[in-house]
Design a protein around this motif. Structure first.
Motif, short mmCIF file in Angstrom:
data_model
loop_
_atom_site.label_atom_id
_atom_site.label_comp_id
_atom_site.label_asym_id
_atom_site.label_seq_id
_atom_site.Cartn_x
_atom_site.Cartn_y
_atom_site.Cartn_z
N THR A 239 36.90 27.74 36.85
CA THR A 239 37.17 29.18 36.63
C THR A 239 38.50 29.34 35.90
OG1 THR A 239 38.14 29.33 38.85
CG2 THR A 239 35.82 29.96 38.61
N PRO A 240 38.53 29.01 34.61
CA PRO A 240 39.80 29.14 33.86
C PRO A 240 40.41 30.54 33.95
CG PRO A 240 38.17 27.93 32.56
CD PRO A 240 37.46 28.45 33.77
N TRP A 241 39.55 31.55 34.14
CA TRP A 241 40.06 32.93 34.18
C TRP A 241 41.00 33.18 35.37
CZ3 TRP A 241 39.07 35.97 38.37
CH2 TRP A 241 37.97 35.64 39.18
N THR A 242 40.96 32.30 36.37
CA THR A 242 41.85 32.48 37.53
C THR A 242 43.22 31.84 37.33
OG1 THR A 242 41.01 30.48 38.64
CG2 THR A 242 39.89 32.58 39.12
N GLY A 366 45.46 41.07 28.91
CA GLY A 366 45.22 42.41 29.43
C GLY A 366 43.99 43.07 28.82
N GLY A 367 43.12 43.63 29.70
CA GLY A 367 41.93 44.35 29.24
C GLY A 367 40.71 43.49 28.99
N GLN A 368 40.86 42.16 28.99
CA GLN A 368 39.71 41.28 28.74
C GLN A 368 38.85 41.13 29.99
OE1 GLN A 368 40.28 37.55 26.69
NE2 GLN A 368 42.22 38.25 25.77
N GLN A 369 37.54 41.04 29.78
CA GLN A 369 36.62 40.77 30.88
C GLN A 369 36.79 39.31 31.29
OE1 GLN A 369 33.69 39.06 31.75
NE2 GLN A 369 33.39 40.32 33.58
N VAL A 370 36.84 39.03 32.57
CA VAL A 370 37.29 37.71 33.03
C VAL A 370 36.41 36.56 32.54
CG1 VAL A 370 38.60 38.55 35.01
CG2 VAL A 370 36.16 38.03 35.29
N PHE A 371 35.08 36.74 32.58
CA PHE A 371 34.23 35.63 32.16
C PHE A 371 34.37 35.40 30.65
CE2 PHE A 371 31.84 36.84 36.10
CZ PHE A 371 32.04 35.65 36.77
N SER A 372 34.52 36.50 29.91
CA SER A 372 34.75 36.36 28.47
C SER A 372 36.10 35.76 28.18
CB SER A 372 34.64 37.73 27.78
OG SER A 372 33.38 38.31 28.02
N ALA A 373 37.05 35.99 29.10
CA ALA A 373 38.42 35.52 28.90
C ALA A 373 38.58 34.03 29.17
CB ALA A 373 39.37 36.30 29.80
N ASN A 374 37.55 33.37 29.70
CA ASN A 374 37.66 31.92 29.94
C ASN A 374 38.14 31.19 28.69
OD1 ASN A 374 37.04 31.41 32.65
ND2 ASN A 374 34.84 31.61 32.29
#
Length: 924
Positions: A239-242, A366-374
């Motif tokens: 989960t890179p987004w974390t 900021g503002g990015q959807q977490v799964f897309s932000a991976n």
């Protein structure tokens, strides 16, 4: 003289026709018009009580095959308990609140939903649920399920809503309810927290990354080999987004760790994972030093791209299953991370909003959807040279049960019921061992879940449900979840419905004189969250069983699918233990899921869904009921057209056995014509022995909930003992004996007993068939089979010595049948009655058979049987009985028009020239 067969009844009077799909609704109408369920309730008032509490299905859509399995299984048990002598009321219920209904209403509204208030939305949800309750009610009744359908329990009834709020108040009274910030399952699509039971696991493709964190503190004193070297601790995550929420790295206190000299610097990983780490990343490295994790405790590492520390901590949750043995820790995004963070005083940091997007102020993302932000996070890690390796991994990942989209763990302010306060976890685990779990593995399943579960998150961020009746002070922000205040609001809900929470002002709901305990202000706002629907259904023992004098708590049984160990069984247990100190049930029976004939999960996209409605149209509900009984519900239960066709054939054998007997006892009055067993021929007493064995076995099956064994026992009895043997042999006697002869009345007595017993035994399963046949059964009896009792056991009718003798006869009969088949194939005979059979056998067997000489022709269903020590000519020799030979020839004489046996005496009686002497004696 013309002979009229006893089965040659006028077709209009002939009972037990097929056409189940047409006949069943007629029977249902009769049950309803006659008030059958009410009569059953009246009959049971003086009996001991047995309560099977209905787990409420969700009021959303038509019933599916899993619903049919569940409801029929309950109905079989309850009907069996009533026939066993219990008062077994059945109050069906529906789960009416919750996300699926709200989402469907939103879908129906389309763009109009933006202008709909919470109160209007709740009104539409209530109407939607009521619509499907009416639909499902008729569908359940069509299955032959008997119950109090006019007064079901609904979780959206005002009284139920009030009692739900009152149960929550009990946790406020005992200190078990609190508000806190913790990571929970969160669906960004549905914008709400989810319960464990609302989470499904499915394959999901995620990035798999190894990231190095530079250690800021000097390690040379503890690890001399690292003097003058920059060391990095390496984490692995999917989960890179974390990573933006990382505050620590966890190591296991008991593991050995190594520092590896690699082309990417000095990297620290667990010794037990160094080889797999090097292999996966493609790095090469040699061990500079080996050391205990404790030397790194509370050392500071640098976050890869933010100017903050990541503290190295020790945690027992770290494993050597995969990765590096160094666990990326974000207290706002994982339960174990949260617990470690709480213990070590870390911030429960969550930079993600309700819609699964990073807050706008988060640097870089900021503002990015977490799964897309991976990918954005991976790119940043690459930019700062912290990324060691990236690949893809397909793994089991939690998804929302409703929208089927992947969910996240996210720390939010929620309402929880503590598992530690009042020793709820300990008491729940103790209560589990006072319950009988059927199958036994159910105990281990729920025990493990309770043993390891976090605090119960009971709040949801939606509109359609029972509100959490807490208030917040507008002056100081203090939350007030006072038990006495909540009790006051609960009483209002009972009278007005919980809708008033969204209609009335806070001061209208609060008791007069309420002030903030912290600042003394009298200005309050209402809590916006509603209760978890699992709490709704979990309080049913309090809202349904306890107030109803016909029911009572704890229930004798809860019965649902195996998913309810983390659902209704689970929430009901915690709620009851938390408020009453005991489980709400004495027994819990679990069944598997319905799958197709190949064992695959049912799916509309695959096209393997079997709808109850379609089965009923083609086969009738009775075949569905037989399907439920025929399966071992402990495992997943298969259904297919092939299975249903096979069950239809089995059903036809059972029904035809009943039909055949009814056709042969139409002139029998059990009060007038019954024959005592002592006066019966041996074969009749053999049949009564077999009937006792069937009774014992089937009654034990009901007691042990072994319905598949019951199915095989009844099917085998009708097919083997009856159709293939007893009733087959009996035909000649009941068709050709004198009407009032002892032989015929004895046969009718046994057949009557068999049918009376069989109908009672199959009534809980084949409810339509048994009740229809019951109406044709001679003699005085209850108006419906469902008002009758199970048959009594009569062990005095068992005769093991007799049965042993007849087992010997049956072996001989089997061999004779084989010889007859050979003769039929050779066209020596056509029908077995065309045959004369001669038998030679060893002396002891021959002597035994001579004792039955007069009956052998009817036993073998041939015209003549002779016994001899030796036979001349061509013979058939047995492979199972040494020295046993059979000679089959065409029977001499002419065929009797009445019994179809061949006789050389035809024509000698002028009055009856076309029938044999035996038939002449019967008709004169």
């Amino acid at each position: 003289m013309e002979y009229k067969d006893t089965l040659n009844l006028p077709q209009t009077d002939f009972p037990m026709k097929a056409n189940l799909a047409q006949r069943e609704p007629e029977i249902l109408t009769k049950w309803e018009q006659n008030g059958l369920y009410a009569a059953m309730e009246t009959a049971g008032q003086s009996r001991p009580r047995y309560v099977l509490h209905d787990g409420p299905p969700y009021a959303n859509g038509h019933i599916h095959i899993g619903h049919a399995l569940n409801k029929i299984l309950k109905d079989i048990i309850l009907k069996g308990k009533r026939m066993e002598g219990f008062h077994a009321p059945y109050v069906p219920g529906w789960d009416c609140h919750g996300l699926p209904i709200e989402l469907q209403v939103e879908k129906n509204l389309g763009s109009k939903k933006q202008g709909v208030s919470k109160l209007q939305m709740r009104k539409l949800c209530r109407e939607y649920a009521a619509k499907f309750i009416d639909i499902q009610k008729e569908e359940f009744k069509r299955l032959g399920v008997l119950g109090d359908w006019e007064k079901p329990y609904l979780t959206m009834n005002y009284e139920y809503e009030g009692l739900t709020a009152a149960e929550l108040a009990k946790f406020a009274h005992n200190g078990g309810l609190y508000r806190g910030k913790k990571p929970v399952h969160w669906c960004s699509s549905c914008v709400t927290a989810l319960a464990e039971a609302e989470v499904e696991h499915a394959d999901h493709t995620s990035p798999s990354i190894f990231v190095r964190f530079a250690i800021k503190d000097d390690l040379s004193a503890a690890i001399p080999a690292l003097a003058g070297k920059q060391a990095y601790v390496v984490i692995w995550t999917t989960t890179p987004w974390t990573i933006p929420a990382n505050l620590a790295v966890a190591l296991h206190p008991d593991f050995e760790y190594v520092a590896l000299e690699t082309e990417k610097g000095v990297l620290i990983v667990a010794e037990g994972l160094k080889d797999s780490f090097l292999s996966t990343t493609g790095l090469t490295g040699s061990v500079l030093a080996s050391f205990s994790a404790t030397v790194l405790e509370r050392k500071r590492a640098q976050h890869p791209f933010y100017d903050r520390d990541s503290i190295i901590l020790l945690g027992d949750h770290v494993t050597l299953e995969a990765g590096t043995g160094c666990v990326h820790t974000a207290p706002g995004h994982g339960q174990e991370d949260y617990e470690l963070g709480l213990k070590e005083g870390l911030e429960i940091y969550n930079p993600v909003d309700n819609y699964g997007k990073y807050v706008s102020t988060l640097e870089f993302f900021g503002g990015q959807q977490v799964f897309s932000a991976n990918q954005s996070v991976i790119d940043k890690l690459t930019e700062v040279e912290a990324l060691l390796h990236v690949s893809k991994i397909v793994h089991s990942y939690p998804h929302c049960w409703r929208c089927k989209k992947p969910i996240i763990f996210r720390a939010t302010e929620q309402w929880f019921i503590s598992m530690k306060q009042n020793e709820l976890r300990t008491k729940a685990l103790e209560a589990i061992d006072h319950v009988q779990w059927i199958p036994k593995w159910g105990r281990e399943r729920i025990y493990g879940m309770i043993e390891n579960r976090p605090d119960w998150c009971v709040s949801r961020q939606r509109s359609w449900g029972v509100p959490i009746t807490a208030f917040s002070c507008t002056a100081c922000g203090e939350y007030v979840a006072d038990g006495a205040i909540m009790d006051h609001v609960a009483e209002i809900f009972k009278k007005e419905s919980s809708d008033v929470w969204f209609d009335w002002a806070a001061e209208q709901l609060l008791p007069t004189g309420t002030v903030c305990p912290k600042c003394g202000s009298a200005s309050f706002e209402k809590e916006n969250d509603i209760l978890d629907v699992w709490f709704d259904s979990g309080v049913s023992h309090a809202a349904v069983l306890e107030p109803n004098p016909q029911l009572g708590s704890p229930a004798d049984m809860y019965l649902e699918g195996s998913d309810q160990h983390r659902g209704w069984f689970h929430s009901s247990l915690l709620e009851s233990v938390g408020t009453r100190g005991r489980a709400p049930y004495k027994n819990v029976l679990t069944h598997g899921f319905v799958v197709d004939g190949s064992g695959r999960k049912m799916s509309k996209s695959v096209g393997n869904v079997v709808a109850p409605e379609e089965v009923i149209k083609k086969y009738g509900a009775e075949i569905l009921r037989l399907w439920v009984a025929a399966q071992d519900y402990r495992d997943d239960i298969r259904i297919s057209q092939e299975i249903l066709t096979r069950l239809s054939e089995a059903y036809r054998r059972i029904r035809n056995t009943c039909r055949y007997i009814l056709g042969n006892i139409n002139d029998f009055d059990p009060a007038r014509d019954s024959v005592e067993p002592a006066s019966m021929p041996e074969i009749d007493r053999w049949a009564l022995h077999q009937l006792e064995l069937l009774k014992e076995k089937v009654l034990n099956c009901y007691n042990d909930y072994e319905f598949h064994v019951l199915y095989h026992a009844v099917n085998g009895f009708c097919t083997v003992e009856m159709s293939a043997f007893y009733l087959d042999i009996l035909k000649d006697r009941v068709y050709t004996s004198k009407k009032d002869s002892l032989e015929r009345r004895s046969a009718q007595t046994v057949m009557y007993r068999i049918l009376d017993t069989l109908l009672r035994l199959i009534a809980p399963v084949l409810s339509f068939t048994a009740d229809e046949a019951w109406t044709y059964l001679p003699g005085e009896h209850e108006s419906s089979i469902h008002l009758a009792a199970f048959p009594q056991l009569h062990p005095e009718l068992k005769d093991d010595v007799l049965v042993e003798r007849w087992e010997r006869i049956m072996k001989v009969r089997s061999d004779v049948s084989k010889a007859l088949e050979v003769a039929r194939t050779a066209k020596t005979i056509g029908h077995p009655l065309d045959a004369a059979v001669a038998i030679s056998a060893p002396a002891d067997l021959l002597g035994f058979l001579r004792e039955y000489q007069a009956d052998l022709a009817s036993i073998f269903i041939v015209s003549r049987v002779s016994l001899a020590e030796e036979l001349s000519g061509e013979c058939w020799s047995s492979e199972t009985i040494e020295g046993f030979k059979v000679q089959v020839t065409a029977a001499p004489g002419e065929k009797c028009e009445r019994c179809w046996c061949y006789s050389e005496e035809l024509g000698k009686n002028d009055q009856y020239p076309a029938i044999c002497p035996k038939c002449t004696a019967a008709v004169q």
